[in-house]
Design a protein around this motif. Sequence first.
Motif, short mmCIF file in Angstrom:
data_model
loop_
_atom_site.label_atom_id
_atom_site.label_comp_id
_atom_site.label_asym_id
_atom_site.label_seq_id
_atom_site.Cartn_x
_atom_site.Cartn_y
_atom_site.Cartn_z
N HIS A 36 29.86 70.32 42.10
CA HIS A 36 31.02 70.03 42.62
C HIS A 36 31.68 71.97 42.37
N MET A 37 32.50 72.03 43.97
CA MET A 37 32.97 74.39 43.05
C MET A 37 34.70 73.41 43.71
N ALA A 38 35.19 73.99 43.00
CA ALA A 38 36.13 74.90 42.95
C ALA A 38 36.35 76.01 43.48
N CYS A 39 36.31 76.34 44.67
CA CYS A 39 37.21 77.57 45.06
C CYS A 39 38.10 78.80 45.16
N THR A 40 38.22 79.51 43.67
CA THR A 40 39.29 80.17 43.01
C THR A 40 39.73 81.71 43.13
#
Length: 269
Positions: A36-40
């Motif tokens: 899972h990856m947050a795009c920031t």
Amino acid sequence: MIDLHSHILPGLDDGSPNIAESLEMARLAVADGTTHMACTPHIVPGMYENGTENIVEAVRSLEQALRRAEIPLALYVGADIHIAPDLPDQLTHGKVPTLNSSRYFLFEPPHHVLPPRLEELALRLVKAGFVPILTHPERLTWGKANYEVVERLNRLGCLIQLTADSIIGAFGRTALYYSEKLMDEGRVDIIASDTHGASRRRPGLSQAYDAVAKRCGEDQAYNMVVRRPSDILANRPLEPVGKTFANKPSPDKVGRFGGFGCLLKAVSS
Ligand SMILES: [Fe+2]
């Protein structure tokens, strides 16, 4: 593992320049164990004018590209938000995004100058119902001479995020020193890659995970890359771990594997 800080969205900041690079970053992340990856992307007034609307759109479009390329990485909306006096309003009105619409957001102070009234701003954010996640304090050049500011931000409610590369020494000795100091004091809530590309500042948390596991125990490493990041994405309430262990004896006097990390392990297990 869950990576809550990445510059994987193409063309929005100094991270990925195009979709091919974004896909390669996603492949590398998955190969390293990130699920899972947050795009920031950066939000810096006058420099990177991103906001909720264009970030959501870019995440949807990268999601489609990942599906087509059969890369199993779940994406979440977020931003690496530079401090600004009107930040509480911007967050309240949804102009800039928190992490997956939770109360948590990445809070980025300037790297080289300690801004006036930083603590006051953090307090206003907390009072407005948000939880700032202070990004990579170990890499802030002003942190050295103003370590007590980091401690006070932590005490007033900011979570602490270390950069994975700092923990393995890739940002130099000072960043490594402060990473270990913060870990030994039991102040580190999460670690994240802050990846900017497929060759420079690549994604991946596994090496840092191993380094934390060795220093503070497997439980702490797990908390930093799985348990707390998943609580954050689900908007479950979290107290900064440093708040619980503030005002305890010096880390030198605790444990034989690096202080409070191990104390925390003993407490949590
Ligand atoms: Fe960043």
